[in-house]
Design a protein around this motif. Structure first.
Motif, PDB file in Angstrom:
ATOM      1  N   TYR A 225       0.493  -1.233  -0.129  1.00  0.00           N
ATOM      2  CA  TYR A 225      -0.063  -0.099  -0.038  1.00  0.00           C
ATOM      3  C   TYR A 225       0.924   1.295   0.029  1.00  0.00           C
ATOM      4  O   TYR A 225       0.707   2.418  -0.896  1.00  0.00           O
ATOM      5  CB  TYR A 225      -0.967  -0.042   1.118  1.00  0.00           C
ATOM      6  N   LYS A 226       1.903   1.131   0.762  1.00  0.00           N
ATOM      7  CA  LYS A 226       2.864   2.388   0.990  1.00  0.00           C
ATOM      8  C   LYS A 226       3.580   2.692  -0.258  1.00  0.00           C
ATOM      9  O   LYS A 226       4.066   3.937  -0.673  1.00  0.00           O
ATOM     10  CB  LYS A 226       3.827   2.364   2.087  1.00  0.00           C
ATOM     11  N   ARG A 227       3.790   1.676  -0.994  1.00  0.00           N
ATOM     12  CA  ARG A 227       4.393   1.813  -2.458  1.00  0.00           C
ATOM     13  C   ARG A 227       3.545   2.627  -3.257  1.00  0.00           C
ATOM     14  O   ARG A 227       4.096   3.249  -4.274  1.00  0.00           O
ATOM     15  CB  ARG A 227       4.743   0.528  -3.089  1.00  0.00           C
ATOM     16  N   LEU A 228       2.439   2.513  -3.262  1.00  0.00           N
ATOM     17  CA  LEU A 228       1.232   3.256  -4.083  1.00  0.00           C
ATOM     18  C   LEU A 228       0.932   4.323  -3.849  1.00  0.00           C
ATOM     19  O   LEU A 228       0.785   5.410  -4.546  1.00  0.00           O
ATOM     20  CB  LEU A 228       0.156   2.265  -4.359  1.00  0.00           C
ATOM     21  N   PHE A 229       0.784   4.637  -2.458  1.00  0.00           N
ATOM     22  CA  PHE A 229       0.060   5.992  -1.967  1.00  0.00           C
ATOM     23  C   PHE A 229       0.864   6.678  -0.950  1.00  0.00           C
ATOM     24  O   PHE A 229       1.514   6.232  -0.175  1.00  0.00           O
ATOM     25  CB  PHE A 229      -1.260   5.536  -1.264  1.00  0.00           C
ATOM     26  N   ASP A 230       0.902   7.926  -1.242  1.00  0.00           N
ATOM     27  CA  ASP A 230       1.495   9.091  -0.259  1.00  0.00           C
ATOM     28  C   ASP A 230       0.615   8.925   0.820  1.00  0.00           C
ATOM     29  O   ASP A 230      -1.010   8.984   0.886  1.00  0.00           O
ATOM     30  CB  ASP A 230       1.706  10.416  -0.965  1.00  0.00           C
ATOM     31  N   CYS A 231       1.199   9.369   2.174  1.00  0.00           N
ATOM     32  CA  CYS A 231       0.497   9.566   3.470  1.00  0.00           C
ATOM     33  C   CYS A 231      -0.672  10.346   3.397  1.00  0.00           C
ATOM     34  O   CYS A 231      -1.769  10.315   4.188  1.00  0.00           O
ATOM     35  CB  CYS A 231       1.321   9.459   4.566  1.00  0.00           C
ATOM     36  N   ALA A 232      -0.228  11.569   2.631  1.00  0.00           N
ATOM     37  CA  ALA A 232      -1.407  12.593   2.531  1.00  0.00           C
ATOM     38  C   ALA A 232      -2.285  12.449   1.310  1.00  0.00           C
ATOM     39  O   ALA A 232      -3.190  13.464   1.188  1.00  0.00           O
ATOM     40  CB  ALA A 232      -0.580  13.993   2.544  1.00  0.00           C
ATOM     41  N   ASP A 233      -2.540  11.588   0.763  1.00  0.00           N
ATOM     42  CA  ASP A 233      -3.089  11.224  -0.603  1.00  0.00           C
ATOM     43  C   ASP A 233      -4.601  11.014  -0.363  1.00  0.00           C
ATOM     44  O   ASP A 233      -5.000   9.992   0.329  1.00  0.00           O
ATOM     45  CB  ASP A 233      -2.538  10.043  -1.353  1.00  0.00           C
ATOM     46  N   ILE A 234      -5.339  12.182  -0.448  1.00  0.00           N
ATOM     47  CA  ILE A 234      -6.936  11.963   0.025  1.00  0.00           C
ATOM     48  C   ILE A 234      -7.708  11.038  -0.935  1.00  0.00           C
ATOM     49  O   ILE A 234      -8.948  10.715  -0.557  1.00  0.00           O
ATOM     50  CB  ILE A 234      -7.504  13.326   0.152  1.00  0.00           C
ATOM     51  N   SER A 235      -7.242  10.815  -2.199  1.00  0.00           N
ATOM     52  CA  SER A 235      -7.813   9.928  -2.885  1.00  0.00           C
ATOM     53  C   SER A 235      -7.342   8.459  -2.773  1.00  0.00           C
ATOM     54  O   SER A 235      -8.151   7.496  -3.618  1.00  0.00           O
ATOM     55  CB  SER A 235      -7.548  10.354  -4.428  1.00  0.00           C
ATOM     56  N   ALA A 236      -6.543   8.275  -2.038  1.00  0.00           N
ATOM     57  CA  ALA A 236      -5.926   6.839  -1.700  1.00  0.00           C
ATOM     58  C   ALA A 236      -7.234   6.185  -1.196  1.00  0.00           C
ATOM     59  O   ALA A 236      -8.373   6.563  -0.284  1.00  0.00           O
ATOM     60  CB  ALA A 236      -5.018   6.668  -0.779  1.00  0.00           C
ATOM     61  N   PRO A 237      -7.146   4.720  -1.530  1.00  0.00           N
ATOM     62  CA  PRO A 237      -8.391   4.038  -1.003  1.00  0.00           C
ATOM     63  C   PRO A 237      -8.209   3.504   0.523  1.00  0.00           C
ATOM     64  O   PRO A 237      -7.035   3.630   1.010  1.00  0.00           O
ATOM     65  CB  PRO A 237      -8.202   2.512  -1.784  1.00  0.00           C
ATOM     66  N   PHE A 238      -9.291   3.197   1.282  1.00  0.00           N
ATOM     67  CA  PHE A 238      -9.114   2.610   2.422  1.00  0.00           C
ATOM     68  C   PHE A 238      -8.306   1.231   2.513  1.00  0.00           C
ATOM     69  O   PHE A 238      -8.922   0.296   1.707  1.00  0.00           O
ATOM     70  CB  PHE A 238     -10.268   2.649   3.173  1.00  0.00           C
ATOM     71  N   LEU A 239      -7.704   0.935   3.525  1.00  0.00           N
ATOM     72  CA  LEU A 239      -7.187  -0.260   3.838  1.00  0.00           C
ATOM     73  C   LEU A 239      -7.602  -0.621   5.307  1.00  0.00           C
ATOM     74  O   LEU A 239      -7.087  -0.073   6.199  1.00  0.00           O
ATOM     75  CB  LEU A 239      -5.623  -0.352   3.559  1.00  0.00           C
TER      76      LEU A 239
END
Length: 377
Positions: A225-239
């Motif tokens: 998950y961390k490879r794909l998304f930045d911690c501040a990415d508000i468009s990231a999916p919920f895990l």
């Protein structure tokens, strides 16, 4: 009336206990009378003993310790034998390591069957460590030889025990899923469930179910998950992780800067979480069946899964999902699968119908009832 005594360690909410619940729930009670002998004391925080009591099942709690079951097995077996004789039990059905040790020493001659829920050589080492796990595996296999019937929960499990036991036949009875709990829902219901859990409808939700331990490998999922998304990415999916375990602290630390990675802990409403999810991730290093895998499909949720023998067996029924398999422990490949899943929707209607016909709790219970009748002859 065939009287069956189910011997199990505890009645906490785990895969084997849920399988036992589904067997008893779907027994023909005009032909079969169940009772449960619980060898150890339950943990009150996650016990589902009340569900069995609501079904009118007698539970005899013996409250032995792990060491008593290990070092005084014969004495425990004598106690269980007395209970079986007093209640005129016809069949003993065991679930797990200590139940097999105890049942293998019974003197009453009652027919026995063990449901082999795992690949013991793998599961015991993952859960207990190499030294104790190896000892338990050797002892389990030796004592399993004395159990008359073995029901493997998959062909993968059957293959393992066929190579270890001197038995003419090991039955395959797939675990069943409770179709009243695990089922697809419409968009309105999904929206309501997400609102209740404070999750917006316009984002993807990836769900991880099960104990947070090395065998389930939640750390690989977090790394992917961390490879794909930045911690501040508000468009990231919920895990969302459902469950607790020895890796909880490490997982929380690894995800501490990612507000959309959430740990919901132990929960009784797994079915509702699946109904609000878009995908489930199963990263296990070893599984006997993959209960969470099949619960997801029954709920209309596709699965991204590690490339282990049991999941390969299940994916033969649903080849469209093979492209979402990744090498065990490979966070780079898992990240690729998650990325692909975000932009793809899979029509799960036909898969749901097939899972219901092939893997329901009703189908499983019918197969066990046929086995019980065969054992009684």
């Amino acid at each position: 009336m065939i009287k069956i005594a189910y011997i199990i360690n505890q009645l906490r909410k785990t895969g084997p206990v849920l399988v036992l619940k589904d067997i008893i729930q779907n027994l023909d009670r005009t032909k079969f009378e169940p009772m449960i002998i619980r060898l150890r004391k339950d943990d009150s925080t996650n016990s589902i003993a009340s569900i069995f009591k609501q079904m009118g099942v007698e539970i005899i709690g013996l409250n032995y310790s792990f060491m008593q079951l290990e070092l005084a097995t014969r004495r425990v077996s004598y106690c269980v034998d007395t209970i079986l004789k007093n209640r005129n039990i016809d069949i003993v059905h065991t679930h797990g390591y200590h139940p097999v040790l105890v049942a293998s020493m019974l003197k009453s001659g009652i027919p026995t069957v063990e449901t082999a829920h795992n690949i013991s050589a793998e599961d015991y080492i993952y859960s207990k460590g190499r030294f104790l796990g190896t000892y338990m595996n050797i002892r389990y296999l030796r004592r399993l030889e004395r159990i008359k019937h073995v029901a493997a929960i998959s062909q993968t499990v059957q293959s393992f025990y066929s190579g270890k036991l001197n038995k003419p036949m090991i039955h395959v009875i797939y675990n069943g899923i409770d179709t009243t709990v695990f089922k697809p829902v419409d968009l309105k219901t999904k929206r309501m469930l997400r609102e209740r859990s404070k999750i917006p409808l316009d984002c993807k939700v990836f769900l991880v179910i099960g104990v947070l331990n090395k065998r389930k490998d939640p750390k690989t999922i977090i790394r992917a998950y961390k490879r794909l998304f930045d911690c501040a990415d508000i468009s990231a999916p919920f895990l969302l992780f459902l469950g607790t375990g020895s890796l909880m602290k490490e997982c929380r630390m690894a995800a501490s800067d990612y507000p959309r990675i959430q740990f919901r802990g132990f929960t009784q409403n797994v079915g509702e979480y699946l109904q609000m999810a878009d995908w489930c991730i199963c990263a296990s290093h070893s599984e006997g069946f993959g209960l969470n895998f099949m619960e997801s499909l029954m709920s209309g949720v596709p699965v991204i899964s590690s490339d282990i023998a049991t999941f390969r067996e299940l994916l033969e029924f649903y080849p469209v999902l093979k492209r979402y398999s990744f090498p065990v422990g490979d966070s780079v490949k898992l990240a690729q699968k998650i990325n692909n899943a975000i932009i793809i929707d899979i029509d799960m209607m036909d898969i749901c119908e097939d899972v219901k016909a092939r893997f329901s709790a009703v189908v499983m219970a019918k197969e066990y009832m046929s086995l019980y009748e065969e054992m009684k002859i």
